[in-house]
Motif scaffolding. Structure first.
Motif, short mmCIF file in Angstrom:
data_model
loop_
_atom_site.label_atom_id
_atom_site.label_comp_id
_atom_site.label_asym_id
_atom_site.label_seq_id
_atom_site.Cartn_x
_atom_site.Cartn_y
_atom_site.Cartn_z
N UNK A 210 16.12 -47.85 8.59
CA UNK A 210 15.13 -48.48 7.71
C UNK A 210 14.74 -47.55 6.57
N UNK A 211 14.42 -46.30 6.91
CA UNK A 211 13.91 -45.39 5.87
C UNK A 211 15.00 -45.01 4.88
N UNK A 212 16.24 -44.94 5.32
CA UNK A 212 17.32 -44.66 4.37
C UNK A 212 17.45 -45.80 3.36
N UNK A 213 17.42 -47.04 3.85
CA UNK A 213 17.51 -48.19 2.94
C UNK A 213 16.29 -48.24 2.02
N UNK A 214 15.13 -47.94 2.57
CA UNK A 214 13.91 -47.92 1.77
C UNK A 214 14.02 -46.85 0.67
N UNK A 215 14.55 -45.69 1.04
CA UNK A 215 14.68 -44.59 0.07
C UNK A 215 15.64 -44.95 -1.05
N UNK A 216 16.71 -45.69 -0.72
CA UNK A 216 17.62 -46.13 -1.76
C UNK A 216 16.88 -46.93 -2.83
N UNK A 217 15.99 -47.79 -2.39
CA UNK A 217 15.21 -48.58 -3.35
C UNK A 217 14.28 -47.69 -4.18
N UNK A 218 13.71 -46.70 -3.53
CA UNK A 218 12.78 -45.81 -4.24
C UNK A 218 13.47 -45.05 -5.35
N UNK A 219 14.75 -44.75 -5.17
CA UNK A 219 15.47 -43.97 -6.18
C UNK A 219 16.22 -44.82 -7.18
N UNK A 220 16.47 -46.09 -6.85
CA UNK A 220 17.27 -46.91 -7.75
C UNK A 220 16.43 -47.93 -8.50
N UNK A 221 15.20 -48.15 -8.11
CA UNK A 221 14.34 -49.10 -8.81
C UNK A 221 13.23 -48.33 -9.51
N UNK A 222 12.50 -49.02 -10.34
CA UNK A 222 11.36 -48.39 -10.99
C UNK A 222 10.14 -48.54 -10.07
N UNK A 223 9.10 -49.16 -10.55
CA UNK A 223 7.94 -49.36 -9.69
C UNK A 223 8.23 -50.48 -8.68
N UNK A 224 7.73 -50.36 -7.45
CA UNK A 224 7.92 -51.46 -6.50
C UNK A 224 7.22 -52.72 -7.00
N UNK A 225 7.93 -53.84 -7.03
CA UNK A 225 7.35 -55.07 -7.55
C UNK A 225 6.63 -55.84 -6.43
N UNK A 226 6.22 -57.06 -6.74
CA UNK A 226 5.41 -57.84 -5.80
C UNK A 226 6.18 -58.20 -4.52
N UNK A 227 7.50 -58.23 -4.60
CA UNK A 227 8.28 -58.62 -3.43
C UNK A 227 8.73 -57.43 -2.59
N UNK A 233 9.18 -55.38 4.99
CA UNK A 233 8.78 -55.92 6.29
C UNK A 233 9.84 -56.86 6.85
N UNK A 234 10.53 -57.57 5.96
CA UNK A 234 11.62 -58.44 6.41
C UNK A 234 12.77 -57.65 7.00
N UNK A 235 13.05 -56.49 6.42
CA UNK A 235 14.13 -55.65 6.96
C UNK A 235 13.75 -55.08 8.32
#
Length: 507
Positions: A210-227, A233-235
């Motif tokens: 979970x945390x590895x996938x979460x970290x990928x988003x943290x480094x590849x996206x800008x600010x976390x959006x509404x979704x 939580x879905x993951x």
């Protein structure tokens, strides 16, 4: 190939040692993160250096007691005292420190004028059982401050163990560029979903997935959006219901060989991998960047040598991914340039396995860098072609359009063409490319044992023969290599003009 990568068998080969996870190397000091929120900290001295330390530990939430006569306070210290800290508290005592002031302190810091004063301060701190730091006097410190990168709640500390503070600052600047400012917002989101992760995912692989996938988003996206929170939580729910849901494959280009030529995204993938299937040409320096616990499996294919079949590589990727693993398929150069990625993508897509591509620097770019040329010099080449130097059967491809390749206004780079070099030259010349066309040849590009040669198309076979056909060879053909060919010709003339020295002696 064995699954046991921890055995210490003196009979193991170099390749087997290469595949074992690395263990923790010697540490000059242990990095520890200390929670000072609401705890008392003591600072002695009114200097600029003491001001920085007082401000720093107050920012960490400490209740700081500063002991220094008012007439010794610098302008910097007065400025710190006049501005309330954003987190902790800072209280000034207009006198020198005494041993009793250290009672119940979490840490004690002092800027001492001489070693005698430092010795007294350290003795008092040790008697009170308080960790102590004397500014700019490492011999008196039980702990030291590192250089800090602040993305709170993400905090990075850097230490050179006092040997090279300027180097530590240079490292900090590098890290600052790697950590996006939005990381703080992702860390806040992590704090909000952490309880759900801890409740529903068992320790070990599932949580790390979970945390590895979460970290990928943290480094590849800008600010976390509404979704973003709903997706996280879905993951969690997906992993709870089906532990294999985290399985995926990342095809990673390792570049020409030098570790510094890896992309940042490639490094992150290596550090998040459970299993790494790597090619023969991937260097040890690159493998050292991988997560220590990752299983490493050599699946390289090399001409004139027993190789791992592509079907077996596909099967392993599918098998590990369906077991919930993050598989990194690590390929030399760029994934999409003569790396057989198409076959791997087809197989993974058929099996419904999520797959991502991380491109790498292709060998042709390293060839250009090594010879200091532009492959698309506007006065010399209007086209750039990448061509495979051998077919599936191992010989020269028979379906190439040699007439089109024999273009004097193009740069053509032949991959894996070492053994076919004489025939490549023969075909190009037969279809009209001048025998004097410049060529450049290199083996083991960007590595310590890189070998280069240059000359004319007529000399291509001889150049490759000198370098060695058993090494990974890249051949560049075109007028962009004119200077390299001319320099090689000058060097050859100079060497041939040196008289051979005869050995003389007496009987």
């Amino acid at each position: 190939m064995t699954d046991d990568f921890d055995q210490n068998d003196e009979s193991e080969t170099g390749e087997e040692r290469r595949q074992r996870p690395e263990r923790v190397a010697d540490l000059s000091t242990l990095p520890v993160f200390l929670d000072l929120k609401g705890r008392r900290a003591v600072v002695a001295g009114g200097s600029d250096a003491a001001a920085w330390k007082a401000e720093l530990i107050a920012a960490a939430g400490a209740s700081v007691d500063l002991y220094a006569p008012t007439d010794t306070l610098t302008d910097e210290m007065r400025a710190v005292l006049s501005a309330p800290p954003p987190n902790g508290t800072l209280r000034h005592h207009d006198r020198a420190i005494v041993p009793g002031d250290l009672h119940d302190a979490a840490v004690a810091i002092a800027d001492c004028e001489d070693e005698a004063e430092a010795e007294r301060f350290v003795a008092a701190a040790r008697a009170a059982g308080v960790p102590v730091n004397v500014i700019d006097k490492p011999a008196f410190c039980s702990f030291r401050f590192g250089t800090i990168v602040n993305r709170s709640p993400v905090v990075v500390g850097i230490s050179t163990d006092g040997a090279a503070p300027i180097l530590g600052q240079a490292i900090r600047r590098r890290i600052e560029t790697l950590l996006p400012p939005a990381l703080a917002s992702w860390a806040d989101l992590a704090a909000r979903v952490r309880a759900e992760v801890m409740e529903h995912l068992s320790p070990g692989r599932l949580r790390r997935t979970f945390w590895e996938r979460f970290s990928d988003s943290a480094f590849t996206a800008r600010l976390p959006d509404d979704t973003a929170e709903a997706d996280a939580r879905g993951f969690v729910a997906a992993l709870r219901n089906s532990p294999e849901a985290g399985g995926r494959v990342t095809l990673v280009g390792a570049g020409p060989g030098e570790a510094e030529l890896l992309t940042l995204k490639a490094v992150r993938a290596l550090q998040a991998a459970d299993v790494i299937l790597f090619d023969d040409l991937v260097s040890d320096d690159i493998l050292e960047l991988a997560r220590r616990e990752a299983k490493r499996m050599l699946v390289g294919k090399r001409a004139a040598r027993e190789s791992c079949r592509q079907e077996d590589i596909n099967r392993m990727m599918v098998q590990f991914a369906k077991a919930g693993k993050h598989v990194v398929r690590l390929k030399a150069g760029d994934v999409s340039v003569f790396g057989r990625a198409g076959e791997e993508l087809d197989e993974l897509n058929r099996e419904g396995i999520p797959v991502q591509i991380v491109p790498g620097i292709t060998a042709a770019s390293a060839l250009a860098a090594s010879f200091g040329v532009s492959l698309t010099h506007r006065d010399r080449a209007q086209q750039l072609r990448f061509v495979t130097g051998h077919s599936k059967k191992g010989g020269l491809p028979e379906d190439l359009d040699w007439q089109a390749l024999a273009d004097d206004h193009a740069t053509t780079v032949f991959y894996m063409g070492g053994r076919m070099a004489p025939r490549i030259a023969e075909r190009l010349i037969a279809h009209g490319l001048p025998a004097a066309t410049p060529v450049a040849v290199a083996a083991n590009l960007s590595r310590a044992d890189e070998t280069r040669g240059a000359g004319t198309l007529a000399e291509l076979g001889l150049i490759v023969g000198r370098i060695g056909v058993d090494r990974p060879i890249l051949i560049g053909v075109g007028r962009v290599f004119a200077e390299a060919a001319a320099e090689a010709a000058r060097t050859l003339r100079d060497e041939s003009s040196v008289p051979q020295q005869r050995s003389t002696g007496t009987a």
